[in-house]
Scaffold this active site. Structure first.
Site, PDB file in Angstrom:
ATOM      1  CG  HIS A  89      41.774  34.929  30.881  1.00 18.54           C
ATOM      2  ND1 HIS A  89      41.625  34.591  32.198  1.00 18.54           N
ATOM      3  CD2 HIS A  89      41.906  36.280  30.861  1.00 18.54           C
ATOM      4  CE1 HIS A  89      41.665  35.680  32.946  1.00 18.54           C
ATOM      5  NE2 HIS A  89      41.839  36.728  32.151  1.00 18.54           N
ATOM      6  CD  GLU A  90      42.901  38.568  28.155  1.00 11.83           C
ATOM      7  OE1 GLU A  90      42.036  39.459  28.311  1.00 11.83           O
ATOM      8  OE2 GLU A  90      43.730  38.257  29.034  1.00 11.83           O
ATOM      9  CG  HIS A  95      31.721  40.584  31.784  1.00 14.17           C
ATOM     10  ND1 HIS A  95      32.545  40.945  32.822  1.00 14.17           N
ATOM     11  CD2 HIS A  95      30.456  40.740  32.238  1.00 14.17           C
ATOM     12  CE1 HIS A  95      31.795  41.288  33.867  1.00 14.17           C
ATOM     13  NE2 HIS A  95      30.534  41.171  33.538  1.00 14.17           N
ATOM     14  CG  HIS A 151      38.339  39.796  30.391  1.00 15.12           C
ATOM     15  ND1 HIS A 151      37.836  40.028  31.641  1.00 15.12           N
ATOM     16  CD2 HIS A 151      39.634  39.401  30.574  1.00 15.12           C
ATOM     17  CE1 HIS A 151      38.780  39.776  32.547  1.00 15.12           C
ATOM     18  NE2 HIS A 151      39.875  39.387  31.922  1.00 15.12           N
TER      19      HIS A 151
HETATM   20 ZN   LIG Z   1      41.682  38.743  32.697  1.00 15.10          ZN
END
Ligand SMILES: [Zn+2]
Length: 710
Positions: free
Chosen positions: A494-495, A501, A498
């Site tokens: 998940h991290e 991104h 980011h």
């Molecule tokens: Zn998040």
């Protein structure tokens, strides 16, 4: 899985800063004085001392003041270049120091840094306000905005003009002078209170640790976990064993603790951590924050804080967010009720003689999981050794999708010894970014997991991205491997979503770069990236036993897949409860009296039909740091909203060949590299070829076949 992201500090503005009482000076000896000479302008953590931050922040604000004043008072007529672009270039010293400061004061704090944070937080809020409430500056921005159609701007530049103008209006630039003064006061007090909340909660969470000298009370925990608890006790100079609190309501140890009295004590410590009537009780603070925010919403011309906060989000209104959430309540709570029945059956079969309580849930859910799927976290964990997950899982997936190679760099300074740095390359060998990871829990680290930016990407400023991932995984006892739970693995992916991104950002202007998007969009790339953790070819590549190197046996993998929808009724309900609480707090009108948090919370959960005795909210109001201590106020629904997006997006990939370089490159080009350079809904729909739908999300959660209970 549910994590917070600390956006790079984009705080620009003007305000006169009072001279430092300490007389601290800012000059070439301060490591923030000039841009870092390290690769990627990475922060020189080996040279930065705690006492360097404050003078650099003060000097940064002063420098920004000068730059912004020069723009506002420029005698030349306003143009895109001399106003909008000039603003993008301002405040670089401040950005430089704040990126490092917010990173370290969240992940590796100490009393001195906390003190600087409390002193500077209200000043920074005032600084940001001053720019957005400067009428001369706003007039110039508004003039460019008015002429924008005739300026022949490229789409990104046009977006920047509109974005900048909207930011000003959102911040109150159209208010009367008297209202502006009132708004400044509100914002300063809010910044102070938010900081007070964070400081109290950190102490409350530390104090809320379960402490015992009786080893028998820890029955059910693994030997490694027990020696970890003994280490934690030593670290705190107390006798016996310490189980530190995680920031969520439920605690990971509740899965294994077989002593019901201990479970209740651990849960109660968690639930009451910030409501003990001591100096760290947060209730008065949050009630006041809620009241001030309601007043702020009204001042800015909205019925409540949420209406103001959401106007620039993908959802646009609280009503849209509430409608979306309310639609999920019946299916989620119905599923949670069937899960509770399964758990009660186990309790009854064991002649427990009690009704399931929140502190029993994980312990018995784990038994139901074993009975239904025969899947045991302890059986799974040896296949999730941290470095294996990192390099052979997370990095591997990014390599397969986007062609990225990673190379560890030990020559770059870090702020704590366990932080690691990797250089990230494009498929053609060109250098893309630096990636820092800081995965282990420390007592001086904020709870949860997040990504933050140490250097933001911008072609205008000539900067490439430096991003960090921070988490709170249990630190193994010395000499032991770091074995992760399946949830930890998901958190890592998940991290890293980011991080991607941020690292793929390829935009001209810093304000539109990378993760600087709407709250209800920013969790989309991260949640999307979670899908690769269980993608067959990725999973087979990393899920290997840390001792033998044997791949995870087929049947264990099959069980993991089969159990993917296990407990989703509970998970979705606790998340919905927190999200609805957030929205209830922030749709209070300004005329409402100061609330009593406990009564308010009870009523809000009843009103939204989420008052289930066995499913407490994922965060109680008094320790809901996303909404009181960081930027998620009226935005916690975003996790669910973006789940709709990520499942819908993954469905597209499944329908179009899955994990391929072509799909990865297309997603990178059309979404991940584009930051906020176009309307986010349009960006999504252009990539997807359709509006997002809720179907794939319900399917993924296993909620499709469950009807409404009432
Ligand atoms: Zn998040």
């Amino acid at each position: 899985m549910h994590t917070l992201i600390i956006a790079a500090a984009v705080v620009i503005g003007v305000v006169a800063s009072p001279a430092l009482a300490s007389g601290a000076e800012f000059g070439p000896s301060n490591p923030f004085f000039a841009p870092s000479s390290l690769p990627f302008q990475a922060p020189p953590f080996d040279k930065i001392k705690d006492e360097d931050y404050q003078p650099a922040i003060e000097a940064g604000m002063a420098e920004d003041l000068k730059e912004i004043n020069a723009i506002a008072n420029n005698p030349a007529p306003p143009t895109f270049e001399n106003t909008i672009v000039a603003m993008e270039k301002s405040g670089q010293l401040l950005q430089r120091v704040l990126a490092a400061f917010f990173s370290v004061s969240a992940a590796n704090t100490n009393p001195e840094l906390q003190k600087v944070r409390s002193i500077e937080a209200p000043k920074l809020a005032a600084h940001a306000d001053a720019i957005h409430l400067d009428s001369k500056l706003f007039q110039r921005v508004a003039a460019v905005y008015k002429e924008r159609a005739s300026l022949k701007l490229d789409p990104e530049s046009l977006r920047l003009v509109e974005y900048t103008y909207d930011q000003f209006v959102h911040a109150g630039a159209n208010l009367s002078d008297a209202d502006k003064t009132e708004l400044k006061k509100l914002n300063e007090e809010l910044a102070t209170l938010s900081n007070t909340f964070t400081t109290k909660l950190l102490a409350a969470t530390k104090d809320g640790a379960y402490v015992t000298t009786d080893k028998a009370a820890l029955a059910g925990l693994s030997d490694g976990k027990i020696s970890g608890a003994a280490e934690a006790a030593k670290g705190r100079k107390v006798d016996g064993f310490v189980l530190p609190l995680q920031n969520t309501t439920q605690q990971p140890d509740l899965f294994s603790l077989s002593n019901r009295t201990t479970r209740e004590a651990v849960f109660t410590n968690s639930w009451n951590r910030a409501e003990r009537g001591d100096a760290n009780d947060t209730r008065d603070t949050i009630a006041r924050i809620a009241q001030l925010r309601a007043q702020k919403g009204k001042l800015l011309g909205h019925p409540n804080f949420a209406a103001w906060k959401i106007e620039d989000q993908m959802a646009k209104t609280p009503e849209a967010a509430l409608k979306f959430m309310n639609a999920l309540v019946p299916a989620s709570t119905a599923k949670a009720a069937t899960e509770a029945q399964d758990i009660q059956t186990v309790i009854d079969e064991q002649k427990g003689g009690f009704k399931v309580q929140p502190w029993d849930w994980d312990f018995y859910a784990e038994q139901v999981r074993k009975a239904k799927y025969d899947l045991d976290e302890e059986q799974v964990k040896p296949y999730f050794e941290l470095d294996n997950v990192l390099q052979n899982g997370m990095f591997y997936a990014a390599n397969q999708l986007y062609g990225l190679p990673f190379k560890e760099r030990k020559d770059l300074p870090v702020y704590a010894p366990t932080v690691r740095v990797f250089e990230v390359f494009n498929a053609d060998g060109s250098s893309l970014a630096l990636f820092y990871c800081d995965y282990f829990k420390r007592d001086n680290k904020q709870g949860g997991a997040w990504m933050n930016s140490l250097v933001g990407q911008s072609k205008l400023l000539g900067t490439k991205p430096v991003v960090a991932n921070v988490a709170n995984f249990s630190q193994p006892a010395p000499g032991e491997p770091a074995l992760l739970t399946a949830d930890d693995v998901r958190t890592m992916f998940h991290e890293f979503g980011h991080a991607l991104h941020g690292m793929f950002a390829n935009t001209e202007y810093p304000s539109l770069s990378g993760t600087a998007t709407a709250r209800d969009f920013v969790e989309f790339p991260s949640q999307f990236n979670e899908h690769w953790a269980t993608y067959p070819t990725v999973f087979q590549h990393y899920a290997k036993h840390y001792k033998t190197g044997a791949p995870m046996p087929e049947e264990l993998l099959a069980k993991i897949k089969k159990s993917a929808t296990f407990n989703k009724g509970y998970d979705t309900t606790e998340l919905l409860a927190a999200a609805e609480l957030d929205m209830m707090w922030h749709t209070l009108p300004a005329s409402a009296p100061v609330q009593k948090p406990d009564a308010f919370e009870t009523e809000a959960l009843e009103k939204t039909r989420l008052s289930l005795s066995y499913v407490p909210p994922r965060y109680r109001s008094s320790y809901f740091s996303h909404i009181w201590g960081s930027g998620y106020a009226a935005g916690y629904y975003a996790y669910l909203w973006t789940k709709m997006l990520d499942d819908d997006a993954y469905q597209w990939l499944e329908d179009n060949g899955g994990l391929t370089r072509a799909n990865g490159d297309r997603f990178r080009t059309m979404v991940l590299s584009r930051g906020n350079t176009e309307d986010l809904e349009k960006m999504y729909v252009t990539w997807r070829g359709a509006q997002p739908s809720i179907g794939p999300m319900l399917k993924d959660l296993g909620l499709v076949s469950v009807g409404a209970s009432k």
